[in-house]
Motif scaffolding. Structure first.
Motif, PDB file in Angstrom:
ATOM      1  N   GLY A  78       0.820  -1.201   0.000  1.00 16.08           N
ATOM      2  CA  GLY A  78       0.000   0.000   0.000  1.00 16.08           C
ATOM      3  C   GLY A  78       0.858   1.257   0.000  1.00 16.08           C
ATOM      4  O   GLY A  78       1.889   1.315   0.686  1.00 16.08           O
ATOM      5  N   PRO A  79       0.465   2.285  -0.759  1.00 12.98           N
ATOM      6  CA  PRO A  79       1.265   3.506  -0.853  1.00 12.98           C
ATOM      7  C   PRO A  79       0.872   4.566   0.169  1.00 12.98           C
ATOM      8  O   PRO A  79      -0.286   4.677   0.558  1.00 12.98           O
ATOM      9  N   ALA A  80       1.859   5.335   0.609  1.00 13.44           N
ATOM     10  CA  ALA A  80       1.618   6.559   1.372  1.00 13.44           C
ATOM     11  C   ALA A  80       2.128   7.717   0.530  1.00 13.44           C
ATOM     12  O   ALA A  80       3.232   7.642  -0.036  1.00 13.44           O
ATOM     13  N   TYR A  81       1.340   8.784   0.429  1.00 17.19           N
ATOM     14  CA  TYR A  81       1.656   9.876  -0.490  1.00 17.19           C
ATOM     15  C   TYR A  81       1.963  11.171   0.262  1.00 17.19           C
ATOM     16  O   TYR A  81       1.351  11.481   1.281  1.00 17.19           O
ATOM     17  N   ALA A  82       2.895  11.940  -0.279  1.00 22.74           N
ATOM     18  CA  ALA A  82       3.127  13.316   0.148  1.00 22.74           C
ATOM     19  C   ALA A  82       3.150  14.168  -1.114  1.00 22.74           C
ATOM     20  O   ALA A  82       3.974  13.931  -2.009  1.00 22.74           O
ATOM     21  N   PHE A  83       2.229  15.127  -1.219  1.00 24.45           N
ATOM     22  CA  PHE A  83       2.071  15.898  -2.453  1.00 24.45           C
ATOM     23  C   PHE A  83       2.740  17.261  -2.347  1.00 24.45           C
ATOM     24  O   PHE A  83       2.630  17.944  -1.322  1.00 24.45           O
ATOM     25  N   TYR A  84       3.403  17.646  -3.436  1.00 22.19           N
ATOM     26  CA  TYR A  84       4.022  18.959  -3.554  1.00 22.19           C
ATOM     27  C   TYR A  84       3.425  19.628  -4.789  1.00 22.19           C
ATOM     28  O   TYR A  84       3.874  19.400  -5.913  1.00 22.19           O
ATOM     29  N   GLY A  85       2.358  20.412  -4.551  1.00 23.12           N
ATOM     30  CA  GLY A  85       1.639  20.951  -5.695  1.00 23.12           C
ATOM     31  C   GLY A  85       0.985  22.292  -5.452  1.00 23.12           C
ATOM     32  O   GLY A  85       0.041  22.654  -6.162  1.00 23.12           O
ATOM     33  N   GLU A  86       1.467  23.036  -4.478  1.00 13.38           N
ATOM     34  CA  GLU A  86       0.886  24.348  -4.219  1.00 13.38           C
ATOM     35  C   GLU A  86       0.988  25.220  -5.469  1.00 13.38           C
ATOM     36  O   GLU A  86       2.060  25.374  -6.053  1.00 13.38           O
ATOM     37  N   ASN A  87      -0.164  25.759  -5.899  1.00  9.11           N
ATOM     38  CA  ASN A  87      -0.237  26.614  -7.086  1.00  9.11           C
ATOM     39  C   ASN A  87       0.197  25.899  -8.362  1.00  9.11           C
ATOM     40  O   ASN A  87       0.629  26.526  -9.334  1.00  9.11           O
ATOM     41  N   ALA A  88       0.076  24.574  -8.380  1.00 15.57           N
ATOM     42  CA  ALA A  88       0.474  23.798  -9.552  1.00 15.57           C
ATOM     43  C   ALA A  88      -0.573  23.899 -10.660  1.00 15.57           C
ATOM     44  O   ALA A  88      -1.716  24.314 -10.440  1.00 15.57           O
ATOM     45  N   ALA A  89      -0.175  23.508 -11.856  1.00 15.04           N
ATOM     46  CA  ALA A  89      -1.030  23.671 -13.038  1.00 15.04           C
ATOM     47  C   ALA A  89      -2.345  22.907 -12.917  1.00 15.04           C
ATOM     48  O   ALA A  89      -3.402  23.407 -13.319  1.00 15.04           O
ATOM     49  N   ASP A  90      -2.299  21.684 -12.364  1.00 14.07           N
ATOM     50  CA  ASP A  90      -3.533  20.881 -12.321  1.00 14.07           C
ATOM     51  C   ASP A  90      -4.538  21.411 -11.299  1.00 14.07           C
ATOM     52  O   ASP A  90      -5.712  21.053 -11.342  1.00 14.07           O
ATOM     53  N   ARG A  91      -4.085  22.261 -10.375  1.00 16.26           N
ATOM     54  CA  ARG A  91      -5.004  22.846  -9.399  1.00 16.26           C
ATOM     55  C   ARG A  91      -5.566  24.183  -9.882  1.00 16.26           C
ATOM     56  O   ARG A  91      -6.401  24.778  -9.209  1.00 16.26           O
ATOM     57  N   ASN A  92      -5.094  24.652 -11.007  1.00 19.24           N
ATOM     58  CA  ASN A  92      -5.458  25.991 -11.462  1.00 19.24           C
ATOM     59  C   ASN A  92      -6.407  26.001 -12.651  1.00 19.24           C
ATOM     60  O   ASN A  92      -6.464  26.987 -13.392  1.00 19.24           O
ATOM     61  N   LEU A  93      -7.134  24.927 -12.845  1.00 16.10           N
ATOM     62  CA  LEU A  93      -8.180  24.920 -13.863  1.00 16.10           C
ATOM     63  C   LEU A  93      -9.309  25.830 -13.401  1.00 16.10           C
ATOM     64  O   LEU A  93      -9.861  25.660 -12.307  1.00 16.10           O
ATOM     65  N   ARG A  94      -9.656  26.814 -14.218  1.00 16.40           N
ATOM     66  CA  ARG A  94     -10.623  27.836 -13.832  1.00 16.40           C
ATOM     67  C   ARG A  94     -11.895  27.750 -14.677  1.00 16.40           C
ATOM     68  O   ARG A  94     -11.952  27.016 -15.659  1.00 16.40           O
TER      69      ARG A  94
END
Length: 309
Positions: free
Chosen positions: A93-109
């Motif tokens: 099983g995986p444990a995740y740590a995300f580094y995506g503040e202000n990343a492209a995939d979060r900025n779909l408007r």
């Protein structure tokens, strides 16, 4: 065509070596995987997401094109590409740590949301782009716009390391449920969101909120289905597990594929399915997910792989 909406990123698998770590980078992101999985299973798919103009974004775009996934709905930007650090436990099983503040995939408007033609029969939404902003509000607006017009599937795929506010997760999922026709939470999702609640309680509550079909996946134990037919369980398949990364995404892609092949591309078609037809779809999805568990990372099966099993 089926449109998959949400994140696209790179998974960095941490491997201990001498006195440090070595990272094995693999393309990923739950919706990205679902779009690829659909294409590999013979379904026409497109990804609606934000992609960076950086080199990692270019590689993601190239991978989609190579897999036959339509890319014309992707919004490009100068925002960076999300990175996810993946640590595999002894059970795979995986444990995740995300580094995506202000990343492209979060900025779909909102302005990035396209109109769809009649060739588009369904939408899939899920994972951390349900709650990250501005993409979360954009996708909720899209779901509300398309509800009743196209089949909508939802996979909560809860990621507290991206958004630790579980009340936000619960309220956002509650907002999406009336728009959804099919919802596929995992047992882990439900334990995080509703500790102590039974699967039957959640399944019945969610059916009353709008969806016609609720599938709860249980890892190696299989899955449970709830609908107008009542409730049933399907056993899992035994497999030598390398890791479980992408297993839920494989299940989702195979679930959509199974529905499409039974002409359940509309709400009416979905409701018309008999229990044995839904059972067959869930069995197909379990088989596909088991294949992914036997491979490193989110390497989803082609239709020929599932047929061979």
């Amino acid at each position: 065509m089926f449109i998959v909406c949400g994140e696209a990123l790179w998974d960095l698998f941490a491997v201990e070596q001498d006195d440090g770590l070595v990272f094995d980078a693999r393309i990923g992101g739950s919706p990205f995987n679902v779009a690829v999985g659909l294409s590999r299973l013979g379904q026409s798919s497109a990804l609606l997401t934000g992609l960076s103009n950086d080199r990692l974004g270019e590689r993601l775009l190239g991978a989609l094109s190579g897999e036959g996934v339509e890319t014309r709905l992707i919004a490009r930007s100068e925002n960076p590409t999300t990175l996810s650090i993946v640590d595999i436990g002894p059970d795979g099983g995986p444990a995740y740590a995300f580094y995506g503040e202000n990343a492209a995939d979060r900025n779909l408007r909102m302005d990035d949301l396209p109109d769809f033609d009649d060739a588009v029969w369904g939408l899939h939404l899920g994972s951390y782009t349900l709650v990250a902003e501005p993409v979360g509000s954009s996708l909720l607006a899209l779901a509300r716009r398309e509800a009743g017009r196209r089949l909508i599937t939802l996979d909560p795929n809860v990621r507290p390391t991206v958004e630790p506010d579980l009340d936000l997760w619960r309220s956002r999922i509650d907002a999406f449920l009336p728009c959804a026709d099919v919802v596929k939470p995992s047992e882990e999702d439900l334990e995080i969101l509703y500790p102590g609640a039974s699967h039957e309680q959640i399944g019945e509550t969610w059916l009353a909120a709008g969806p016609a079909l609720v599938i709860i996946t249980r890892g190696g134990e299989g899955a449970e289905a709830y609908g107008s037919f009542g409730r049933f369980s399907v056993d899992g398949e035994r497999v030598a597990v390398i890791d479980t990364v992408g297993a839920g995404d494989t299940f989702q892609a195979a679930l959509i594929t199974g529905l499409a092949e039974r002409n359940a591309k509309t709400r009416a078609g979905l409701v018309a399915l008999a229990a044995d037809e839904v059972h067959a779809v869930v069995r197909f999805a379990i088989t596909a997910a088991a294949i992914t568990c036997s491979r490193r990372g989110a390497d989803l099966p082609h239709r020929s792989d599932v047929a061979a099993v």
